[in-house]
Design an enzyme around this catalytic site. Structure first.
Site, PDB file in Angstrom:
ATOM      1  N   ARG A  24      30.035  32.511  13.520  1.00  0.00           N
ATOM      2  CA  ARG A  24      29.337  32.722  14.785  1.00  0.00           C
ATOM      3  C   ARG A  24      29.604  33.613  15.682  1.00  0.00           C
ATOM      4  NH1 ARG A  24      31.447  27.203  16.804  1.00  0.00           N
ATOM      5  NH2 ARG A  24      33.353  28.443  16.319  1.00  0.00           N
ATOM      6  N   GLU A  29      40.916  33.117  24.377  1.00  0.00           N
ATOM      7  CA  GLU A  29      41.317  32.741  25.817  1.00  0.00           C
ATOM      8  C   GLU A  29      41.669  33.957  26.352  1.00  0.00           C
ATOM      9  OE1 GLU A  29      44.879  30.106  25.887  1.00  0.00           O
ATOM     10  OE2 GLU A  29      44.078  28.792  24.457  1.00  0.00           O
ATOM     11  N   GLN A  47      39.961  34.431  43.050  1.00  0.00           N
ATOM     12  CA  GLN A  47      38.455  35.101  43.210  1.00  0.00           C
ATOM     13  C   GLN A  47      38.253  35.686  41.826  1.00  0.00           C
ATOM     14  OE1 GLN A  47      37.408  37.201  46.810  1.00  0.00           O
ATOM     15  NE2 GLN A  47      36.546  38.832  45.535  1.00  0.00           N
ATOM     16  N   ASP A  48      37.192  35.821  40.873  1.00  0.00           N
ATOM     17  CA  ASP A  48      36.682  36.650  39.945  1.00  0.00           C
ATOM     18  C   ASP A  48      35.729  37.596  40.453  1.00  0.00           C
ATOM     19  OD1 ASP A  48      38.359  35.105  38.382  1.00  0.00           O
ATOM     20  OD2 ASP A  48      36.692  33.993  37.222  1.00  0.00           O
ATOM     21  N   ARG A  60      35.342  54.142  40.149  1.00  0.00           N
ATOM     22  CA  ARG A  60      35.741  53.352  41.157  1.00  0.00           C
ATOM     23  C   ARG A  60      37.105  53.519  41.457  1.00  0.00           C
ATOM     24  NH1 ARG A  60      31.305  48.980  41.448  1.00  0.00           N
ATOM     25  NH2 ARG A  60      29.694  49.531  39.518  1.00  0.00           N
ATOM     26  N   HIS A  63      41.533  51.589  44.773  1.00  0.00           N
ATOM     27  CA  HIS A  63      41.464  50.702  45.617  1.00  0.00           C
ATOM     28  C   HIS A  63      42.697  49.415  45.690  1.00  0.00           C
ATOM     29  CE1 HIS A  63      37.051  51.115  45.171  1.00  0.00           C
ATOM     30  NE2 HIS A  63      37.479  51.992  45.803  1.00  0.00           N
ATOM     31  N   LYS A  73      45.730  41.792  40.258  1.00  0.00           N
ATOM     32  CA  LYS A  73      44.505  41.879  39.331  1.00  0.00           C
ATOM     33  C   LYS A  73      44.915  41.467  38.148  1.00  0.00           C
ATOM     34  CE  LYS A  73      42.617  44.820  43.061  1.00  0.00           C
ATOM     35  NZ  LYS A  73      42.242  46.062  43.428  1.00  0.00           N
ATOM     36  N   HIS A 120      44.326  50.531  42.335  1.00  0.00           N
ATOM     37  CA  HIS A 120      43.770  50.494  41.003  1.00  0.00           C
ATOM     38  C   HIS A 120      42.560  51.017  41.016  1.00  0.00           C
ATOM     39  CE1 HIS A 120      40.881  47.917  38.375  1.00  0.00           C
ATOM     40  NE2 HIS A 120      41.856  48.487  37.585  1.00  0.00           N
ATOM     41  N   TYR A 133      37.355  41.007  36.685  1.00  0.00           N
ATOM     42  CA  TYR A 133      38.638  40.811  36.872  1.00  0.00           C
ATOM     43  C   TYR A 133      39.020  39.678  37.747  1.00  0.00           C
ATOM     44  CZ  TYR A 133      37.154  44.151  40.320  1.00  0.00           C
ATOM     45  OH  TYR A 133      36.498  44.664  41.308  1.00  0.00           O
ATOM     46  N   GLU A 144      41.206  45.965  53.123  1.00  0.00           N
ATOM     47  CA  GLU A 144      41.060  46.999  51.960  1.00  0.00           C
ATOM     48  C   GLU A 144      41.233  48.447  52.286  1.00  0.00           C
ATOM     49  OE1 GLU A 144      37.078  47.155  50.237  1.00  0.00           O
ATOM     50  OE2 GLU A 144      35.967  47.344  52.129  1.00  0.00           O
ATOM     51  N   LYS A 170      32.328  56.501  49.789  1.00  0.00           N
ATOM     52  CA  LYS A 170      33.455  55.894  50.544  1.00  0.00           C
ATOM     53  C   LYS A 170      34.631  56.299  49.757  1.00  0.00           C
ATOM     54  CE  LYS A 170      34.728  51.460  49.711  1.00  0.00           C
ATOM     55  NZ  LYS A 170      34.804  50.036  49.368  1.00  0.00           N
ATOM     56  N   ASP A 171      34.506  56.244  48.342  1.00  0.00           N
ATOM     57  CA  ASP A 171      35.728  56.579  47.430  1.00  0.00           C
ATOM     58  C   ASP A 171      35.766  58.278  47.827  1.00  0.00           C
ATOM     59  OD1 ASP A 171      36.466  54.070  46.956  1.00  0.00           O
ATOM     60  OD2 ASP A 171      35.369  53.948  44.806  1.00  0.00           O
TER      61      ASP A 171
END
Ligand SMILES: Cc1cn([C@H]2C[C@H](O)[C@@H](COP(=O)(O)OP(=O)(O)O[C@H]3O[C@@H](C)C(=O)[C@@H](O)[C@H]3O)O2)c(=O)[nH]c1=O
Length: 187
Positions: A24, A29, A47-48, A60, A63, A73, A120, A133, A144, A170-171
């Site tokens: 299939r 996990e 939080q995900d 990105r 941060h 994370k 990161h 993440y 932040e 911003k970055d």
């Protein structure tokens, strides 16, 4: 059980969960609190996050959130491939300002555990890349922070074969490490 490998900066791990293939598809996990605890990694994720980057060369980062809202994370890629980078921002660490990079891909399903005290970021190596993440504290705009991806003091050797970089304003405007807030005291 996943494979787990300590990377060269203290507290940073690569995890590769087992994939059970059948006709299939597969089952895997992707997070098991008991397995992490058994390997000395104490985490509570609250939080995900999910990001989609359309283009190769999307960068990105770098941060982090400052205490009291610092975030551990657990990062993985479910579509495409990234060069994932962490930078040690723990002021008292013997590896302060050192970085490491690791390729994460949907094909391997490998993950990186980014502890508190690290910045990161990642660079997409394929179009249509999706990163998922888990984070250990809620998003807090007041806490932040970002540090510049191309800071010569950190000197990250980003893969150069991705064409034009795509980076948020911003970055691009993030401070150099010399002007950035770091993690003081014990982690
Ligand atoms: C990170 C984050 C952003 N946002 C919002 C704020 C903003 O309007 C929009 C996009 O945010 P950003 O530009 O910061 O997204 P992005 O550049 O993808 O930020 C992420 O980068 C990677 C490298 C990380 O490590 C993450 O922790 C996070 O900082 O999403 C949330 O609502 N919750 C969150 O947890």
């Amino acid at each position: 059980m996943p494979e787990i490998r300590a990377l060269r900066l203290d507290g940073v791990f690569e995890l590769t969960p087992r994939k059970f293939d059948d006709d299939r598809g597969f089952f895997s996990e992707t997070y098991n609190a008991a397995f992490l605890a058994a390997n000395g990694i104490k985490t509570t994720f609250v939080q995900d996050n999910h990001s989609y980057s359309a283009d190769v060369g999307t960068l990105r980062g770098l941060h982090y959130q400052l205490p009291p809202r610092a975030q551990v994370k657990l990062v993985r890629v479910v579509r495409g491939r990234v060069f994932d980078v962490v930078v040690d921002l723990r002021e008292q660490s013997p590896t302060f300002a050192k970085w490491l990079g690791i390729e994460l891909s949907a094909a391997t399903g490998n993950q990186i555990l980014v502890p508190v005290g690290f910045a990161h970021g990642f660079l997409t190596l394929e179009p249509d890349t999706e990163v998922l993440y888990k984070v250990g504290d809620f998003y807090s705009p007041d806490h932040e922070r970002a540090v510049r991806f191309d800071d010569p003091e950190i000197a990250i050797d980003w893969p150069a074969d991705v064409g034009r970089l795509r980076i948020s304003t911003k970055d691009q405007r993030a401070p150099l490490l010399a002007n950035a807030a770091v993690f003081v005291g014990a982690a």
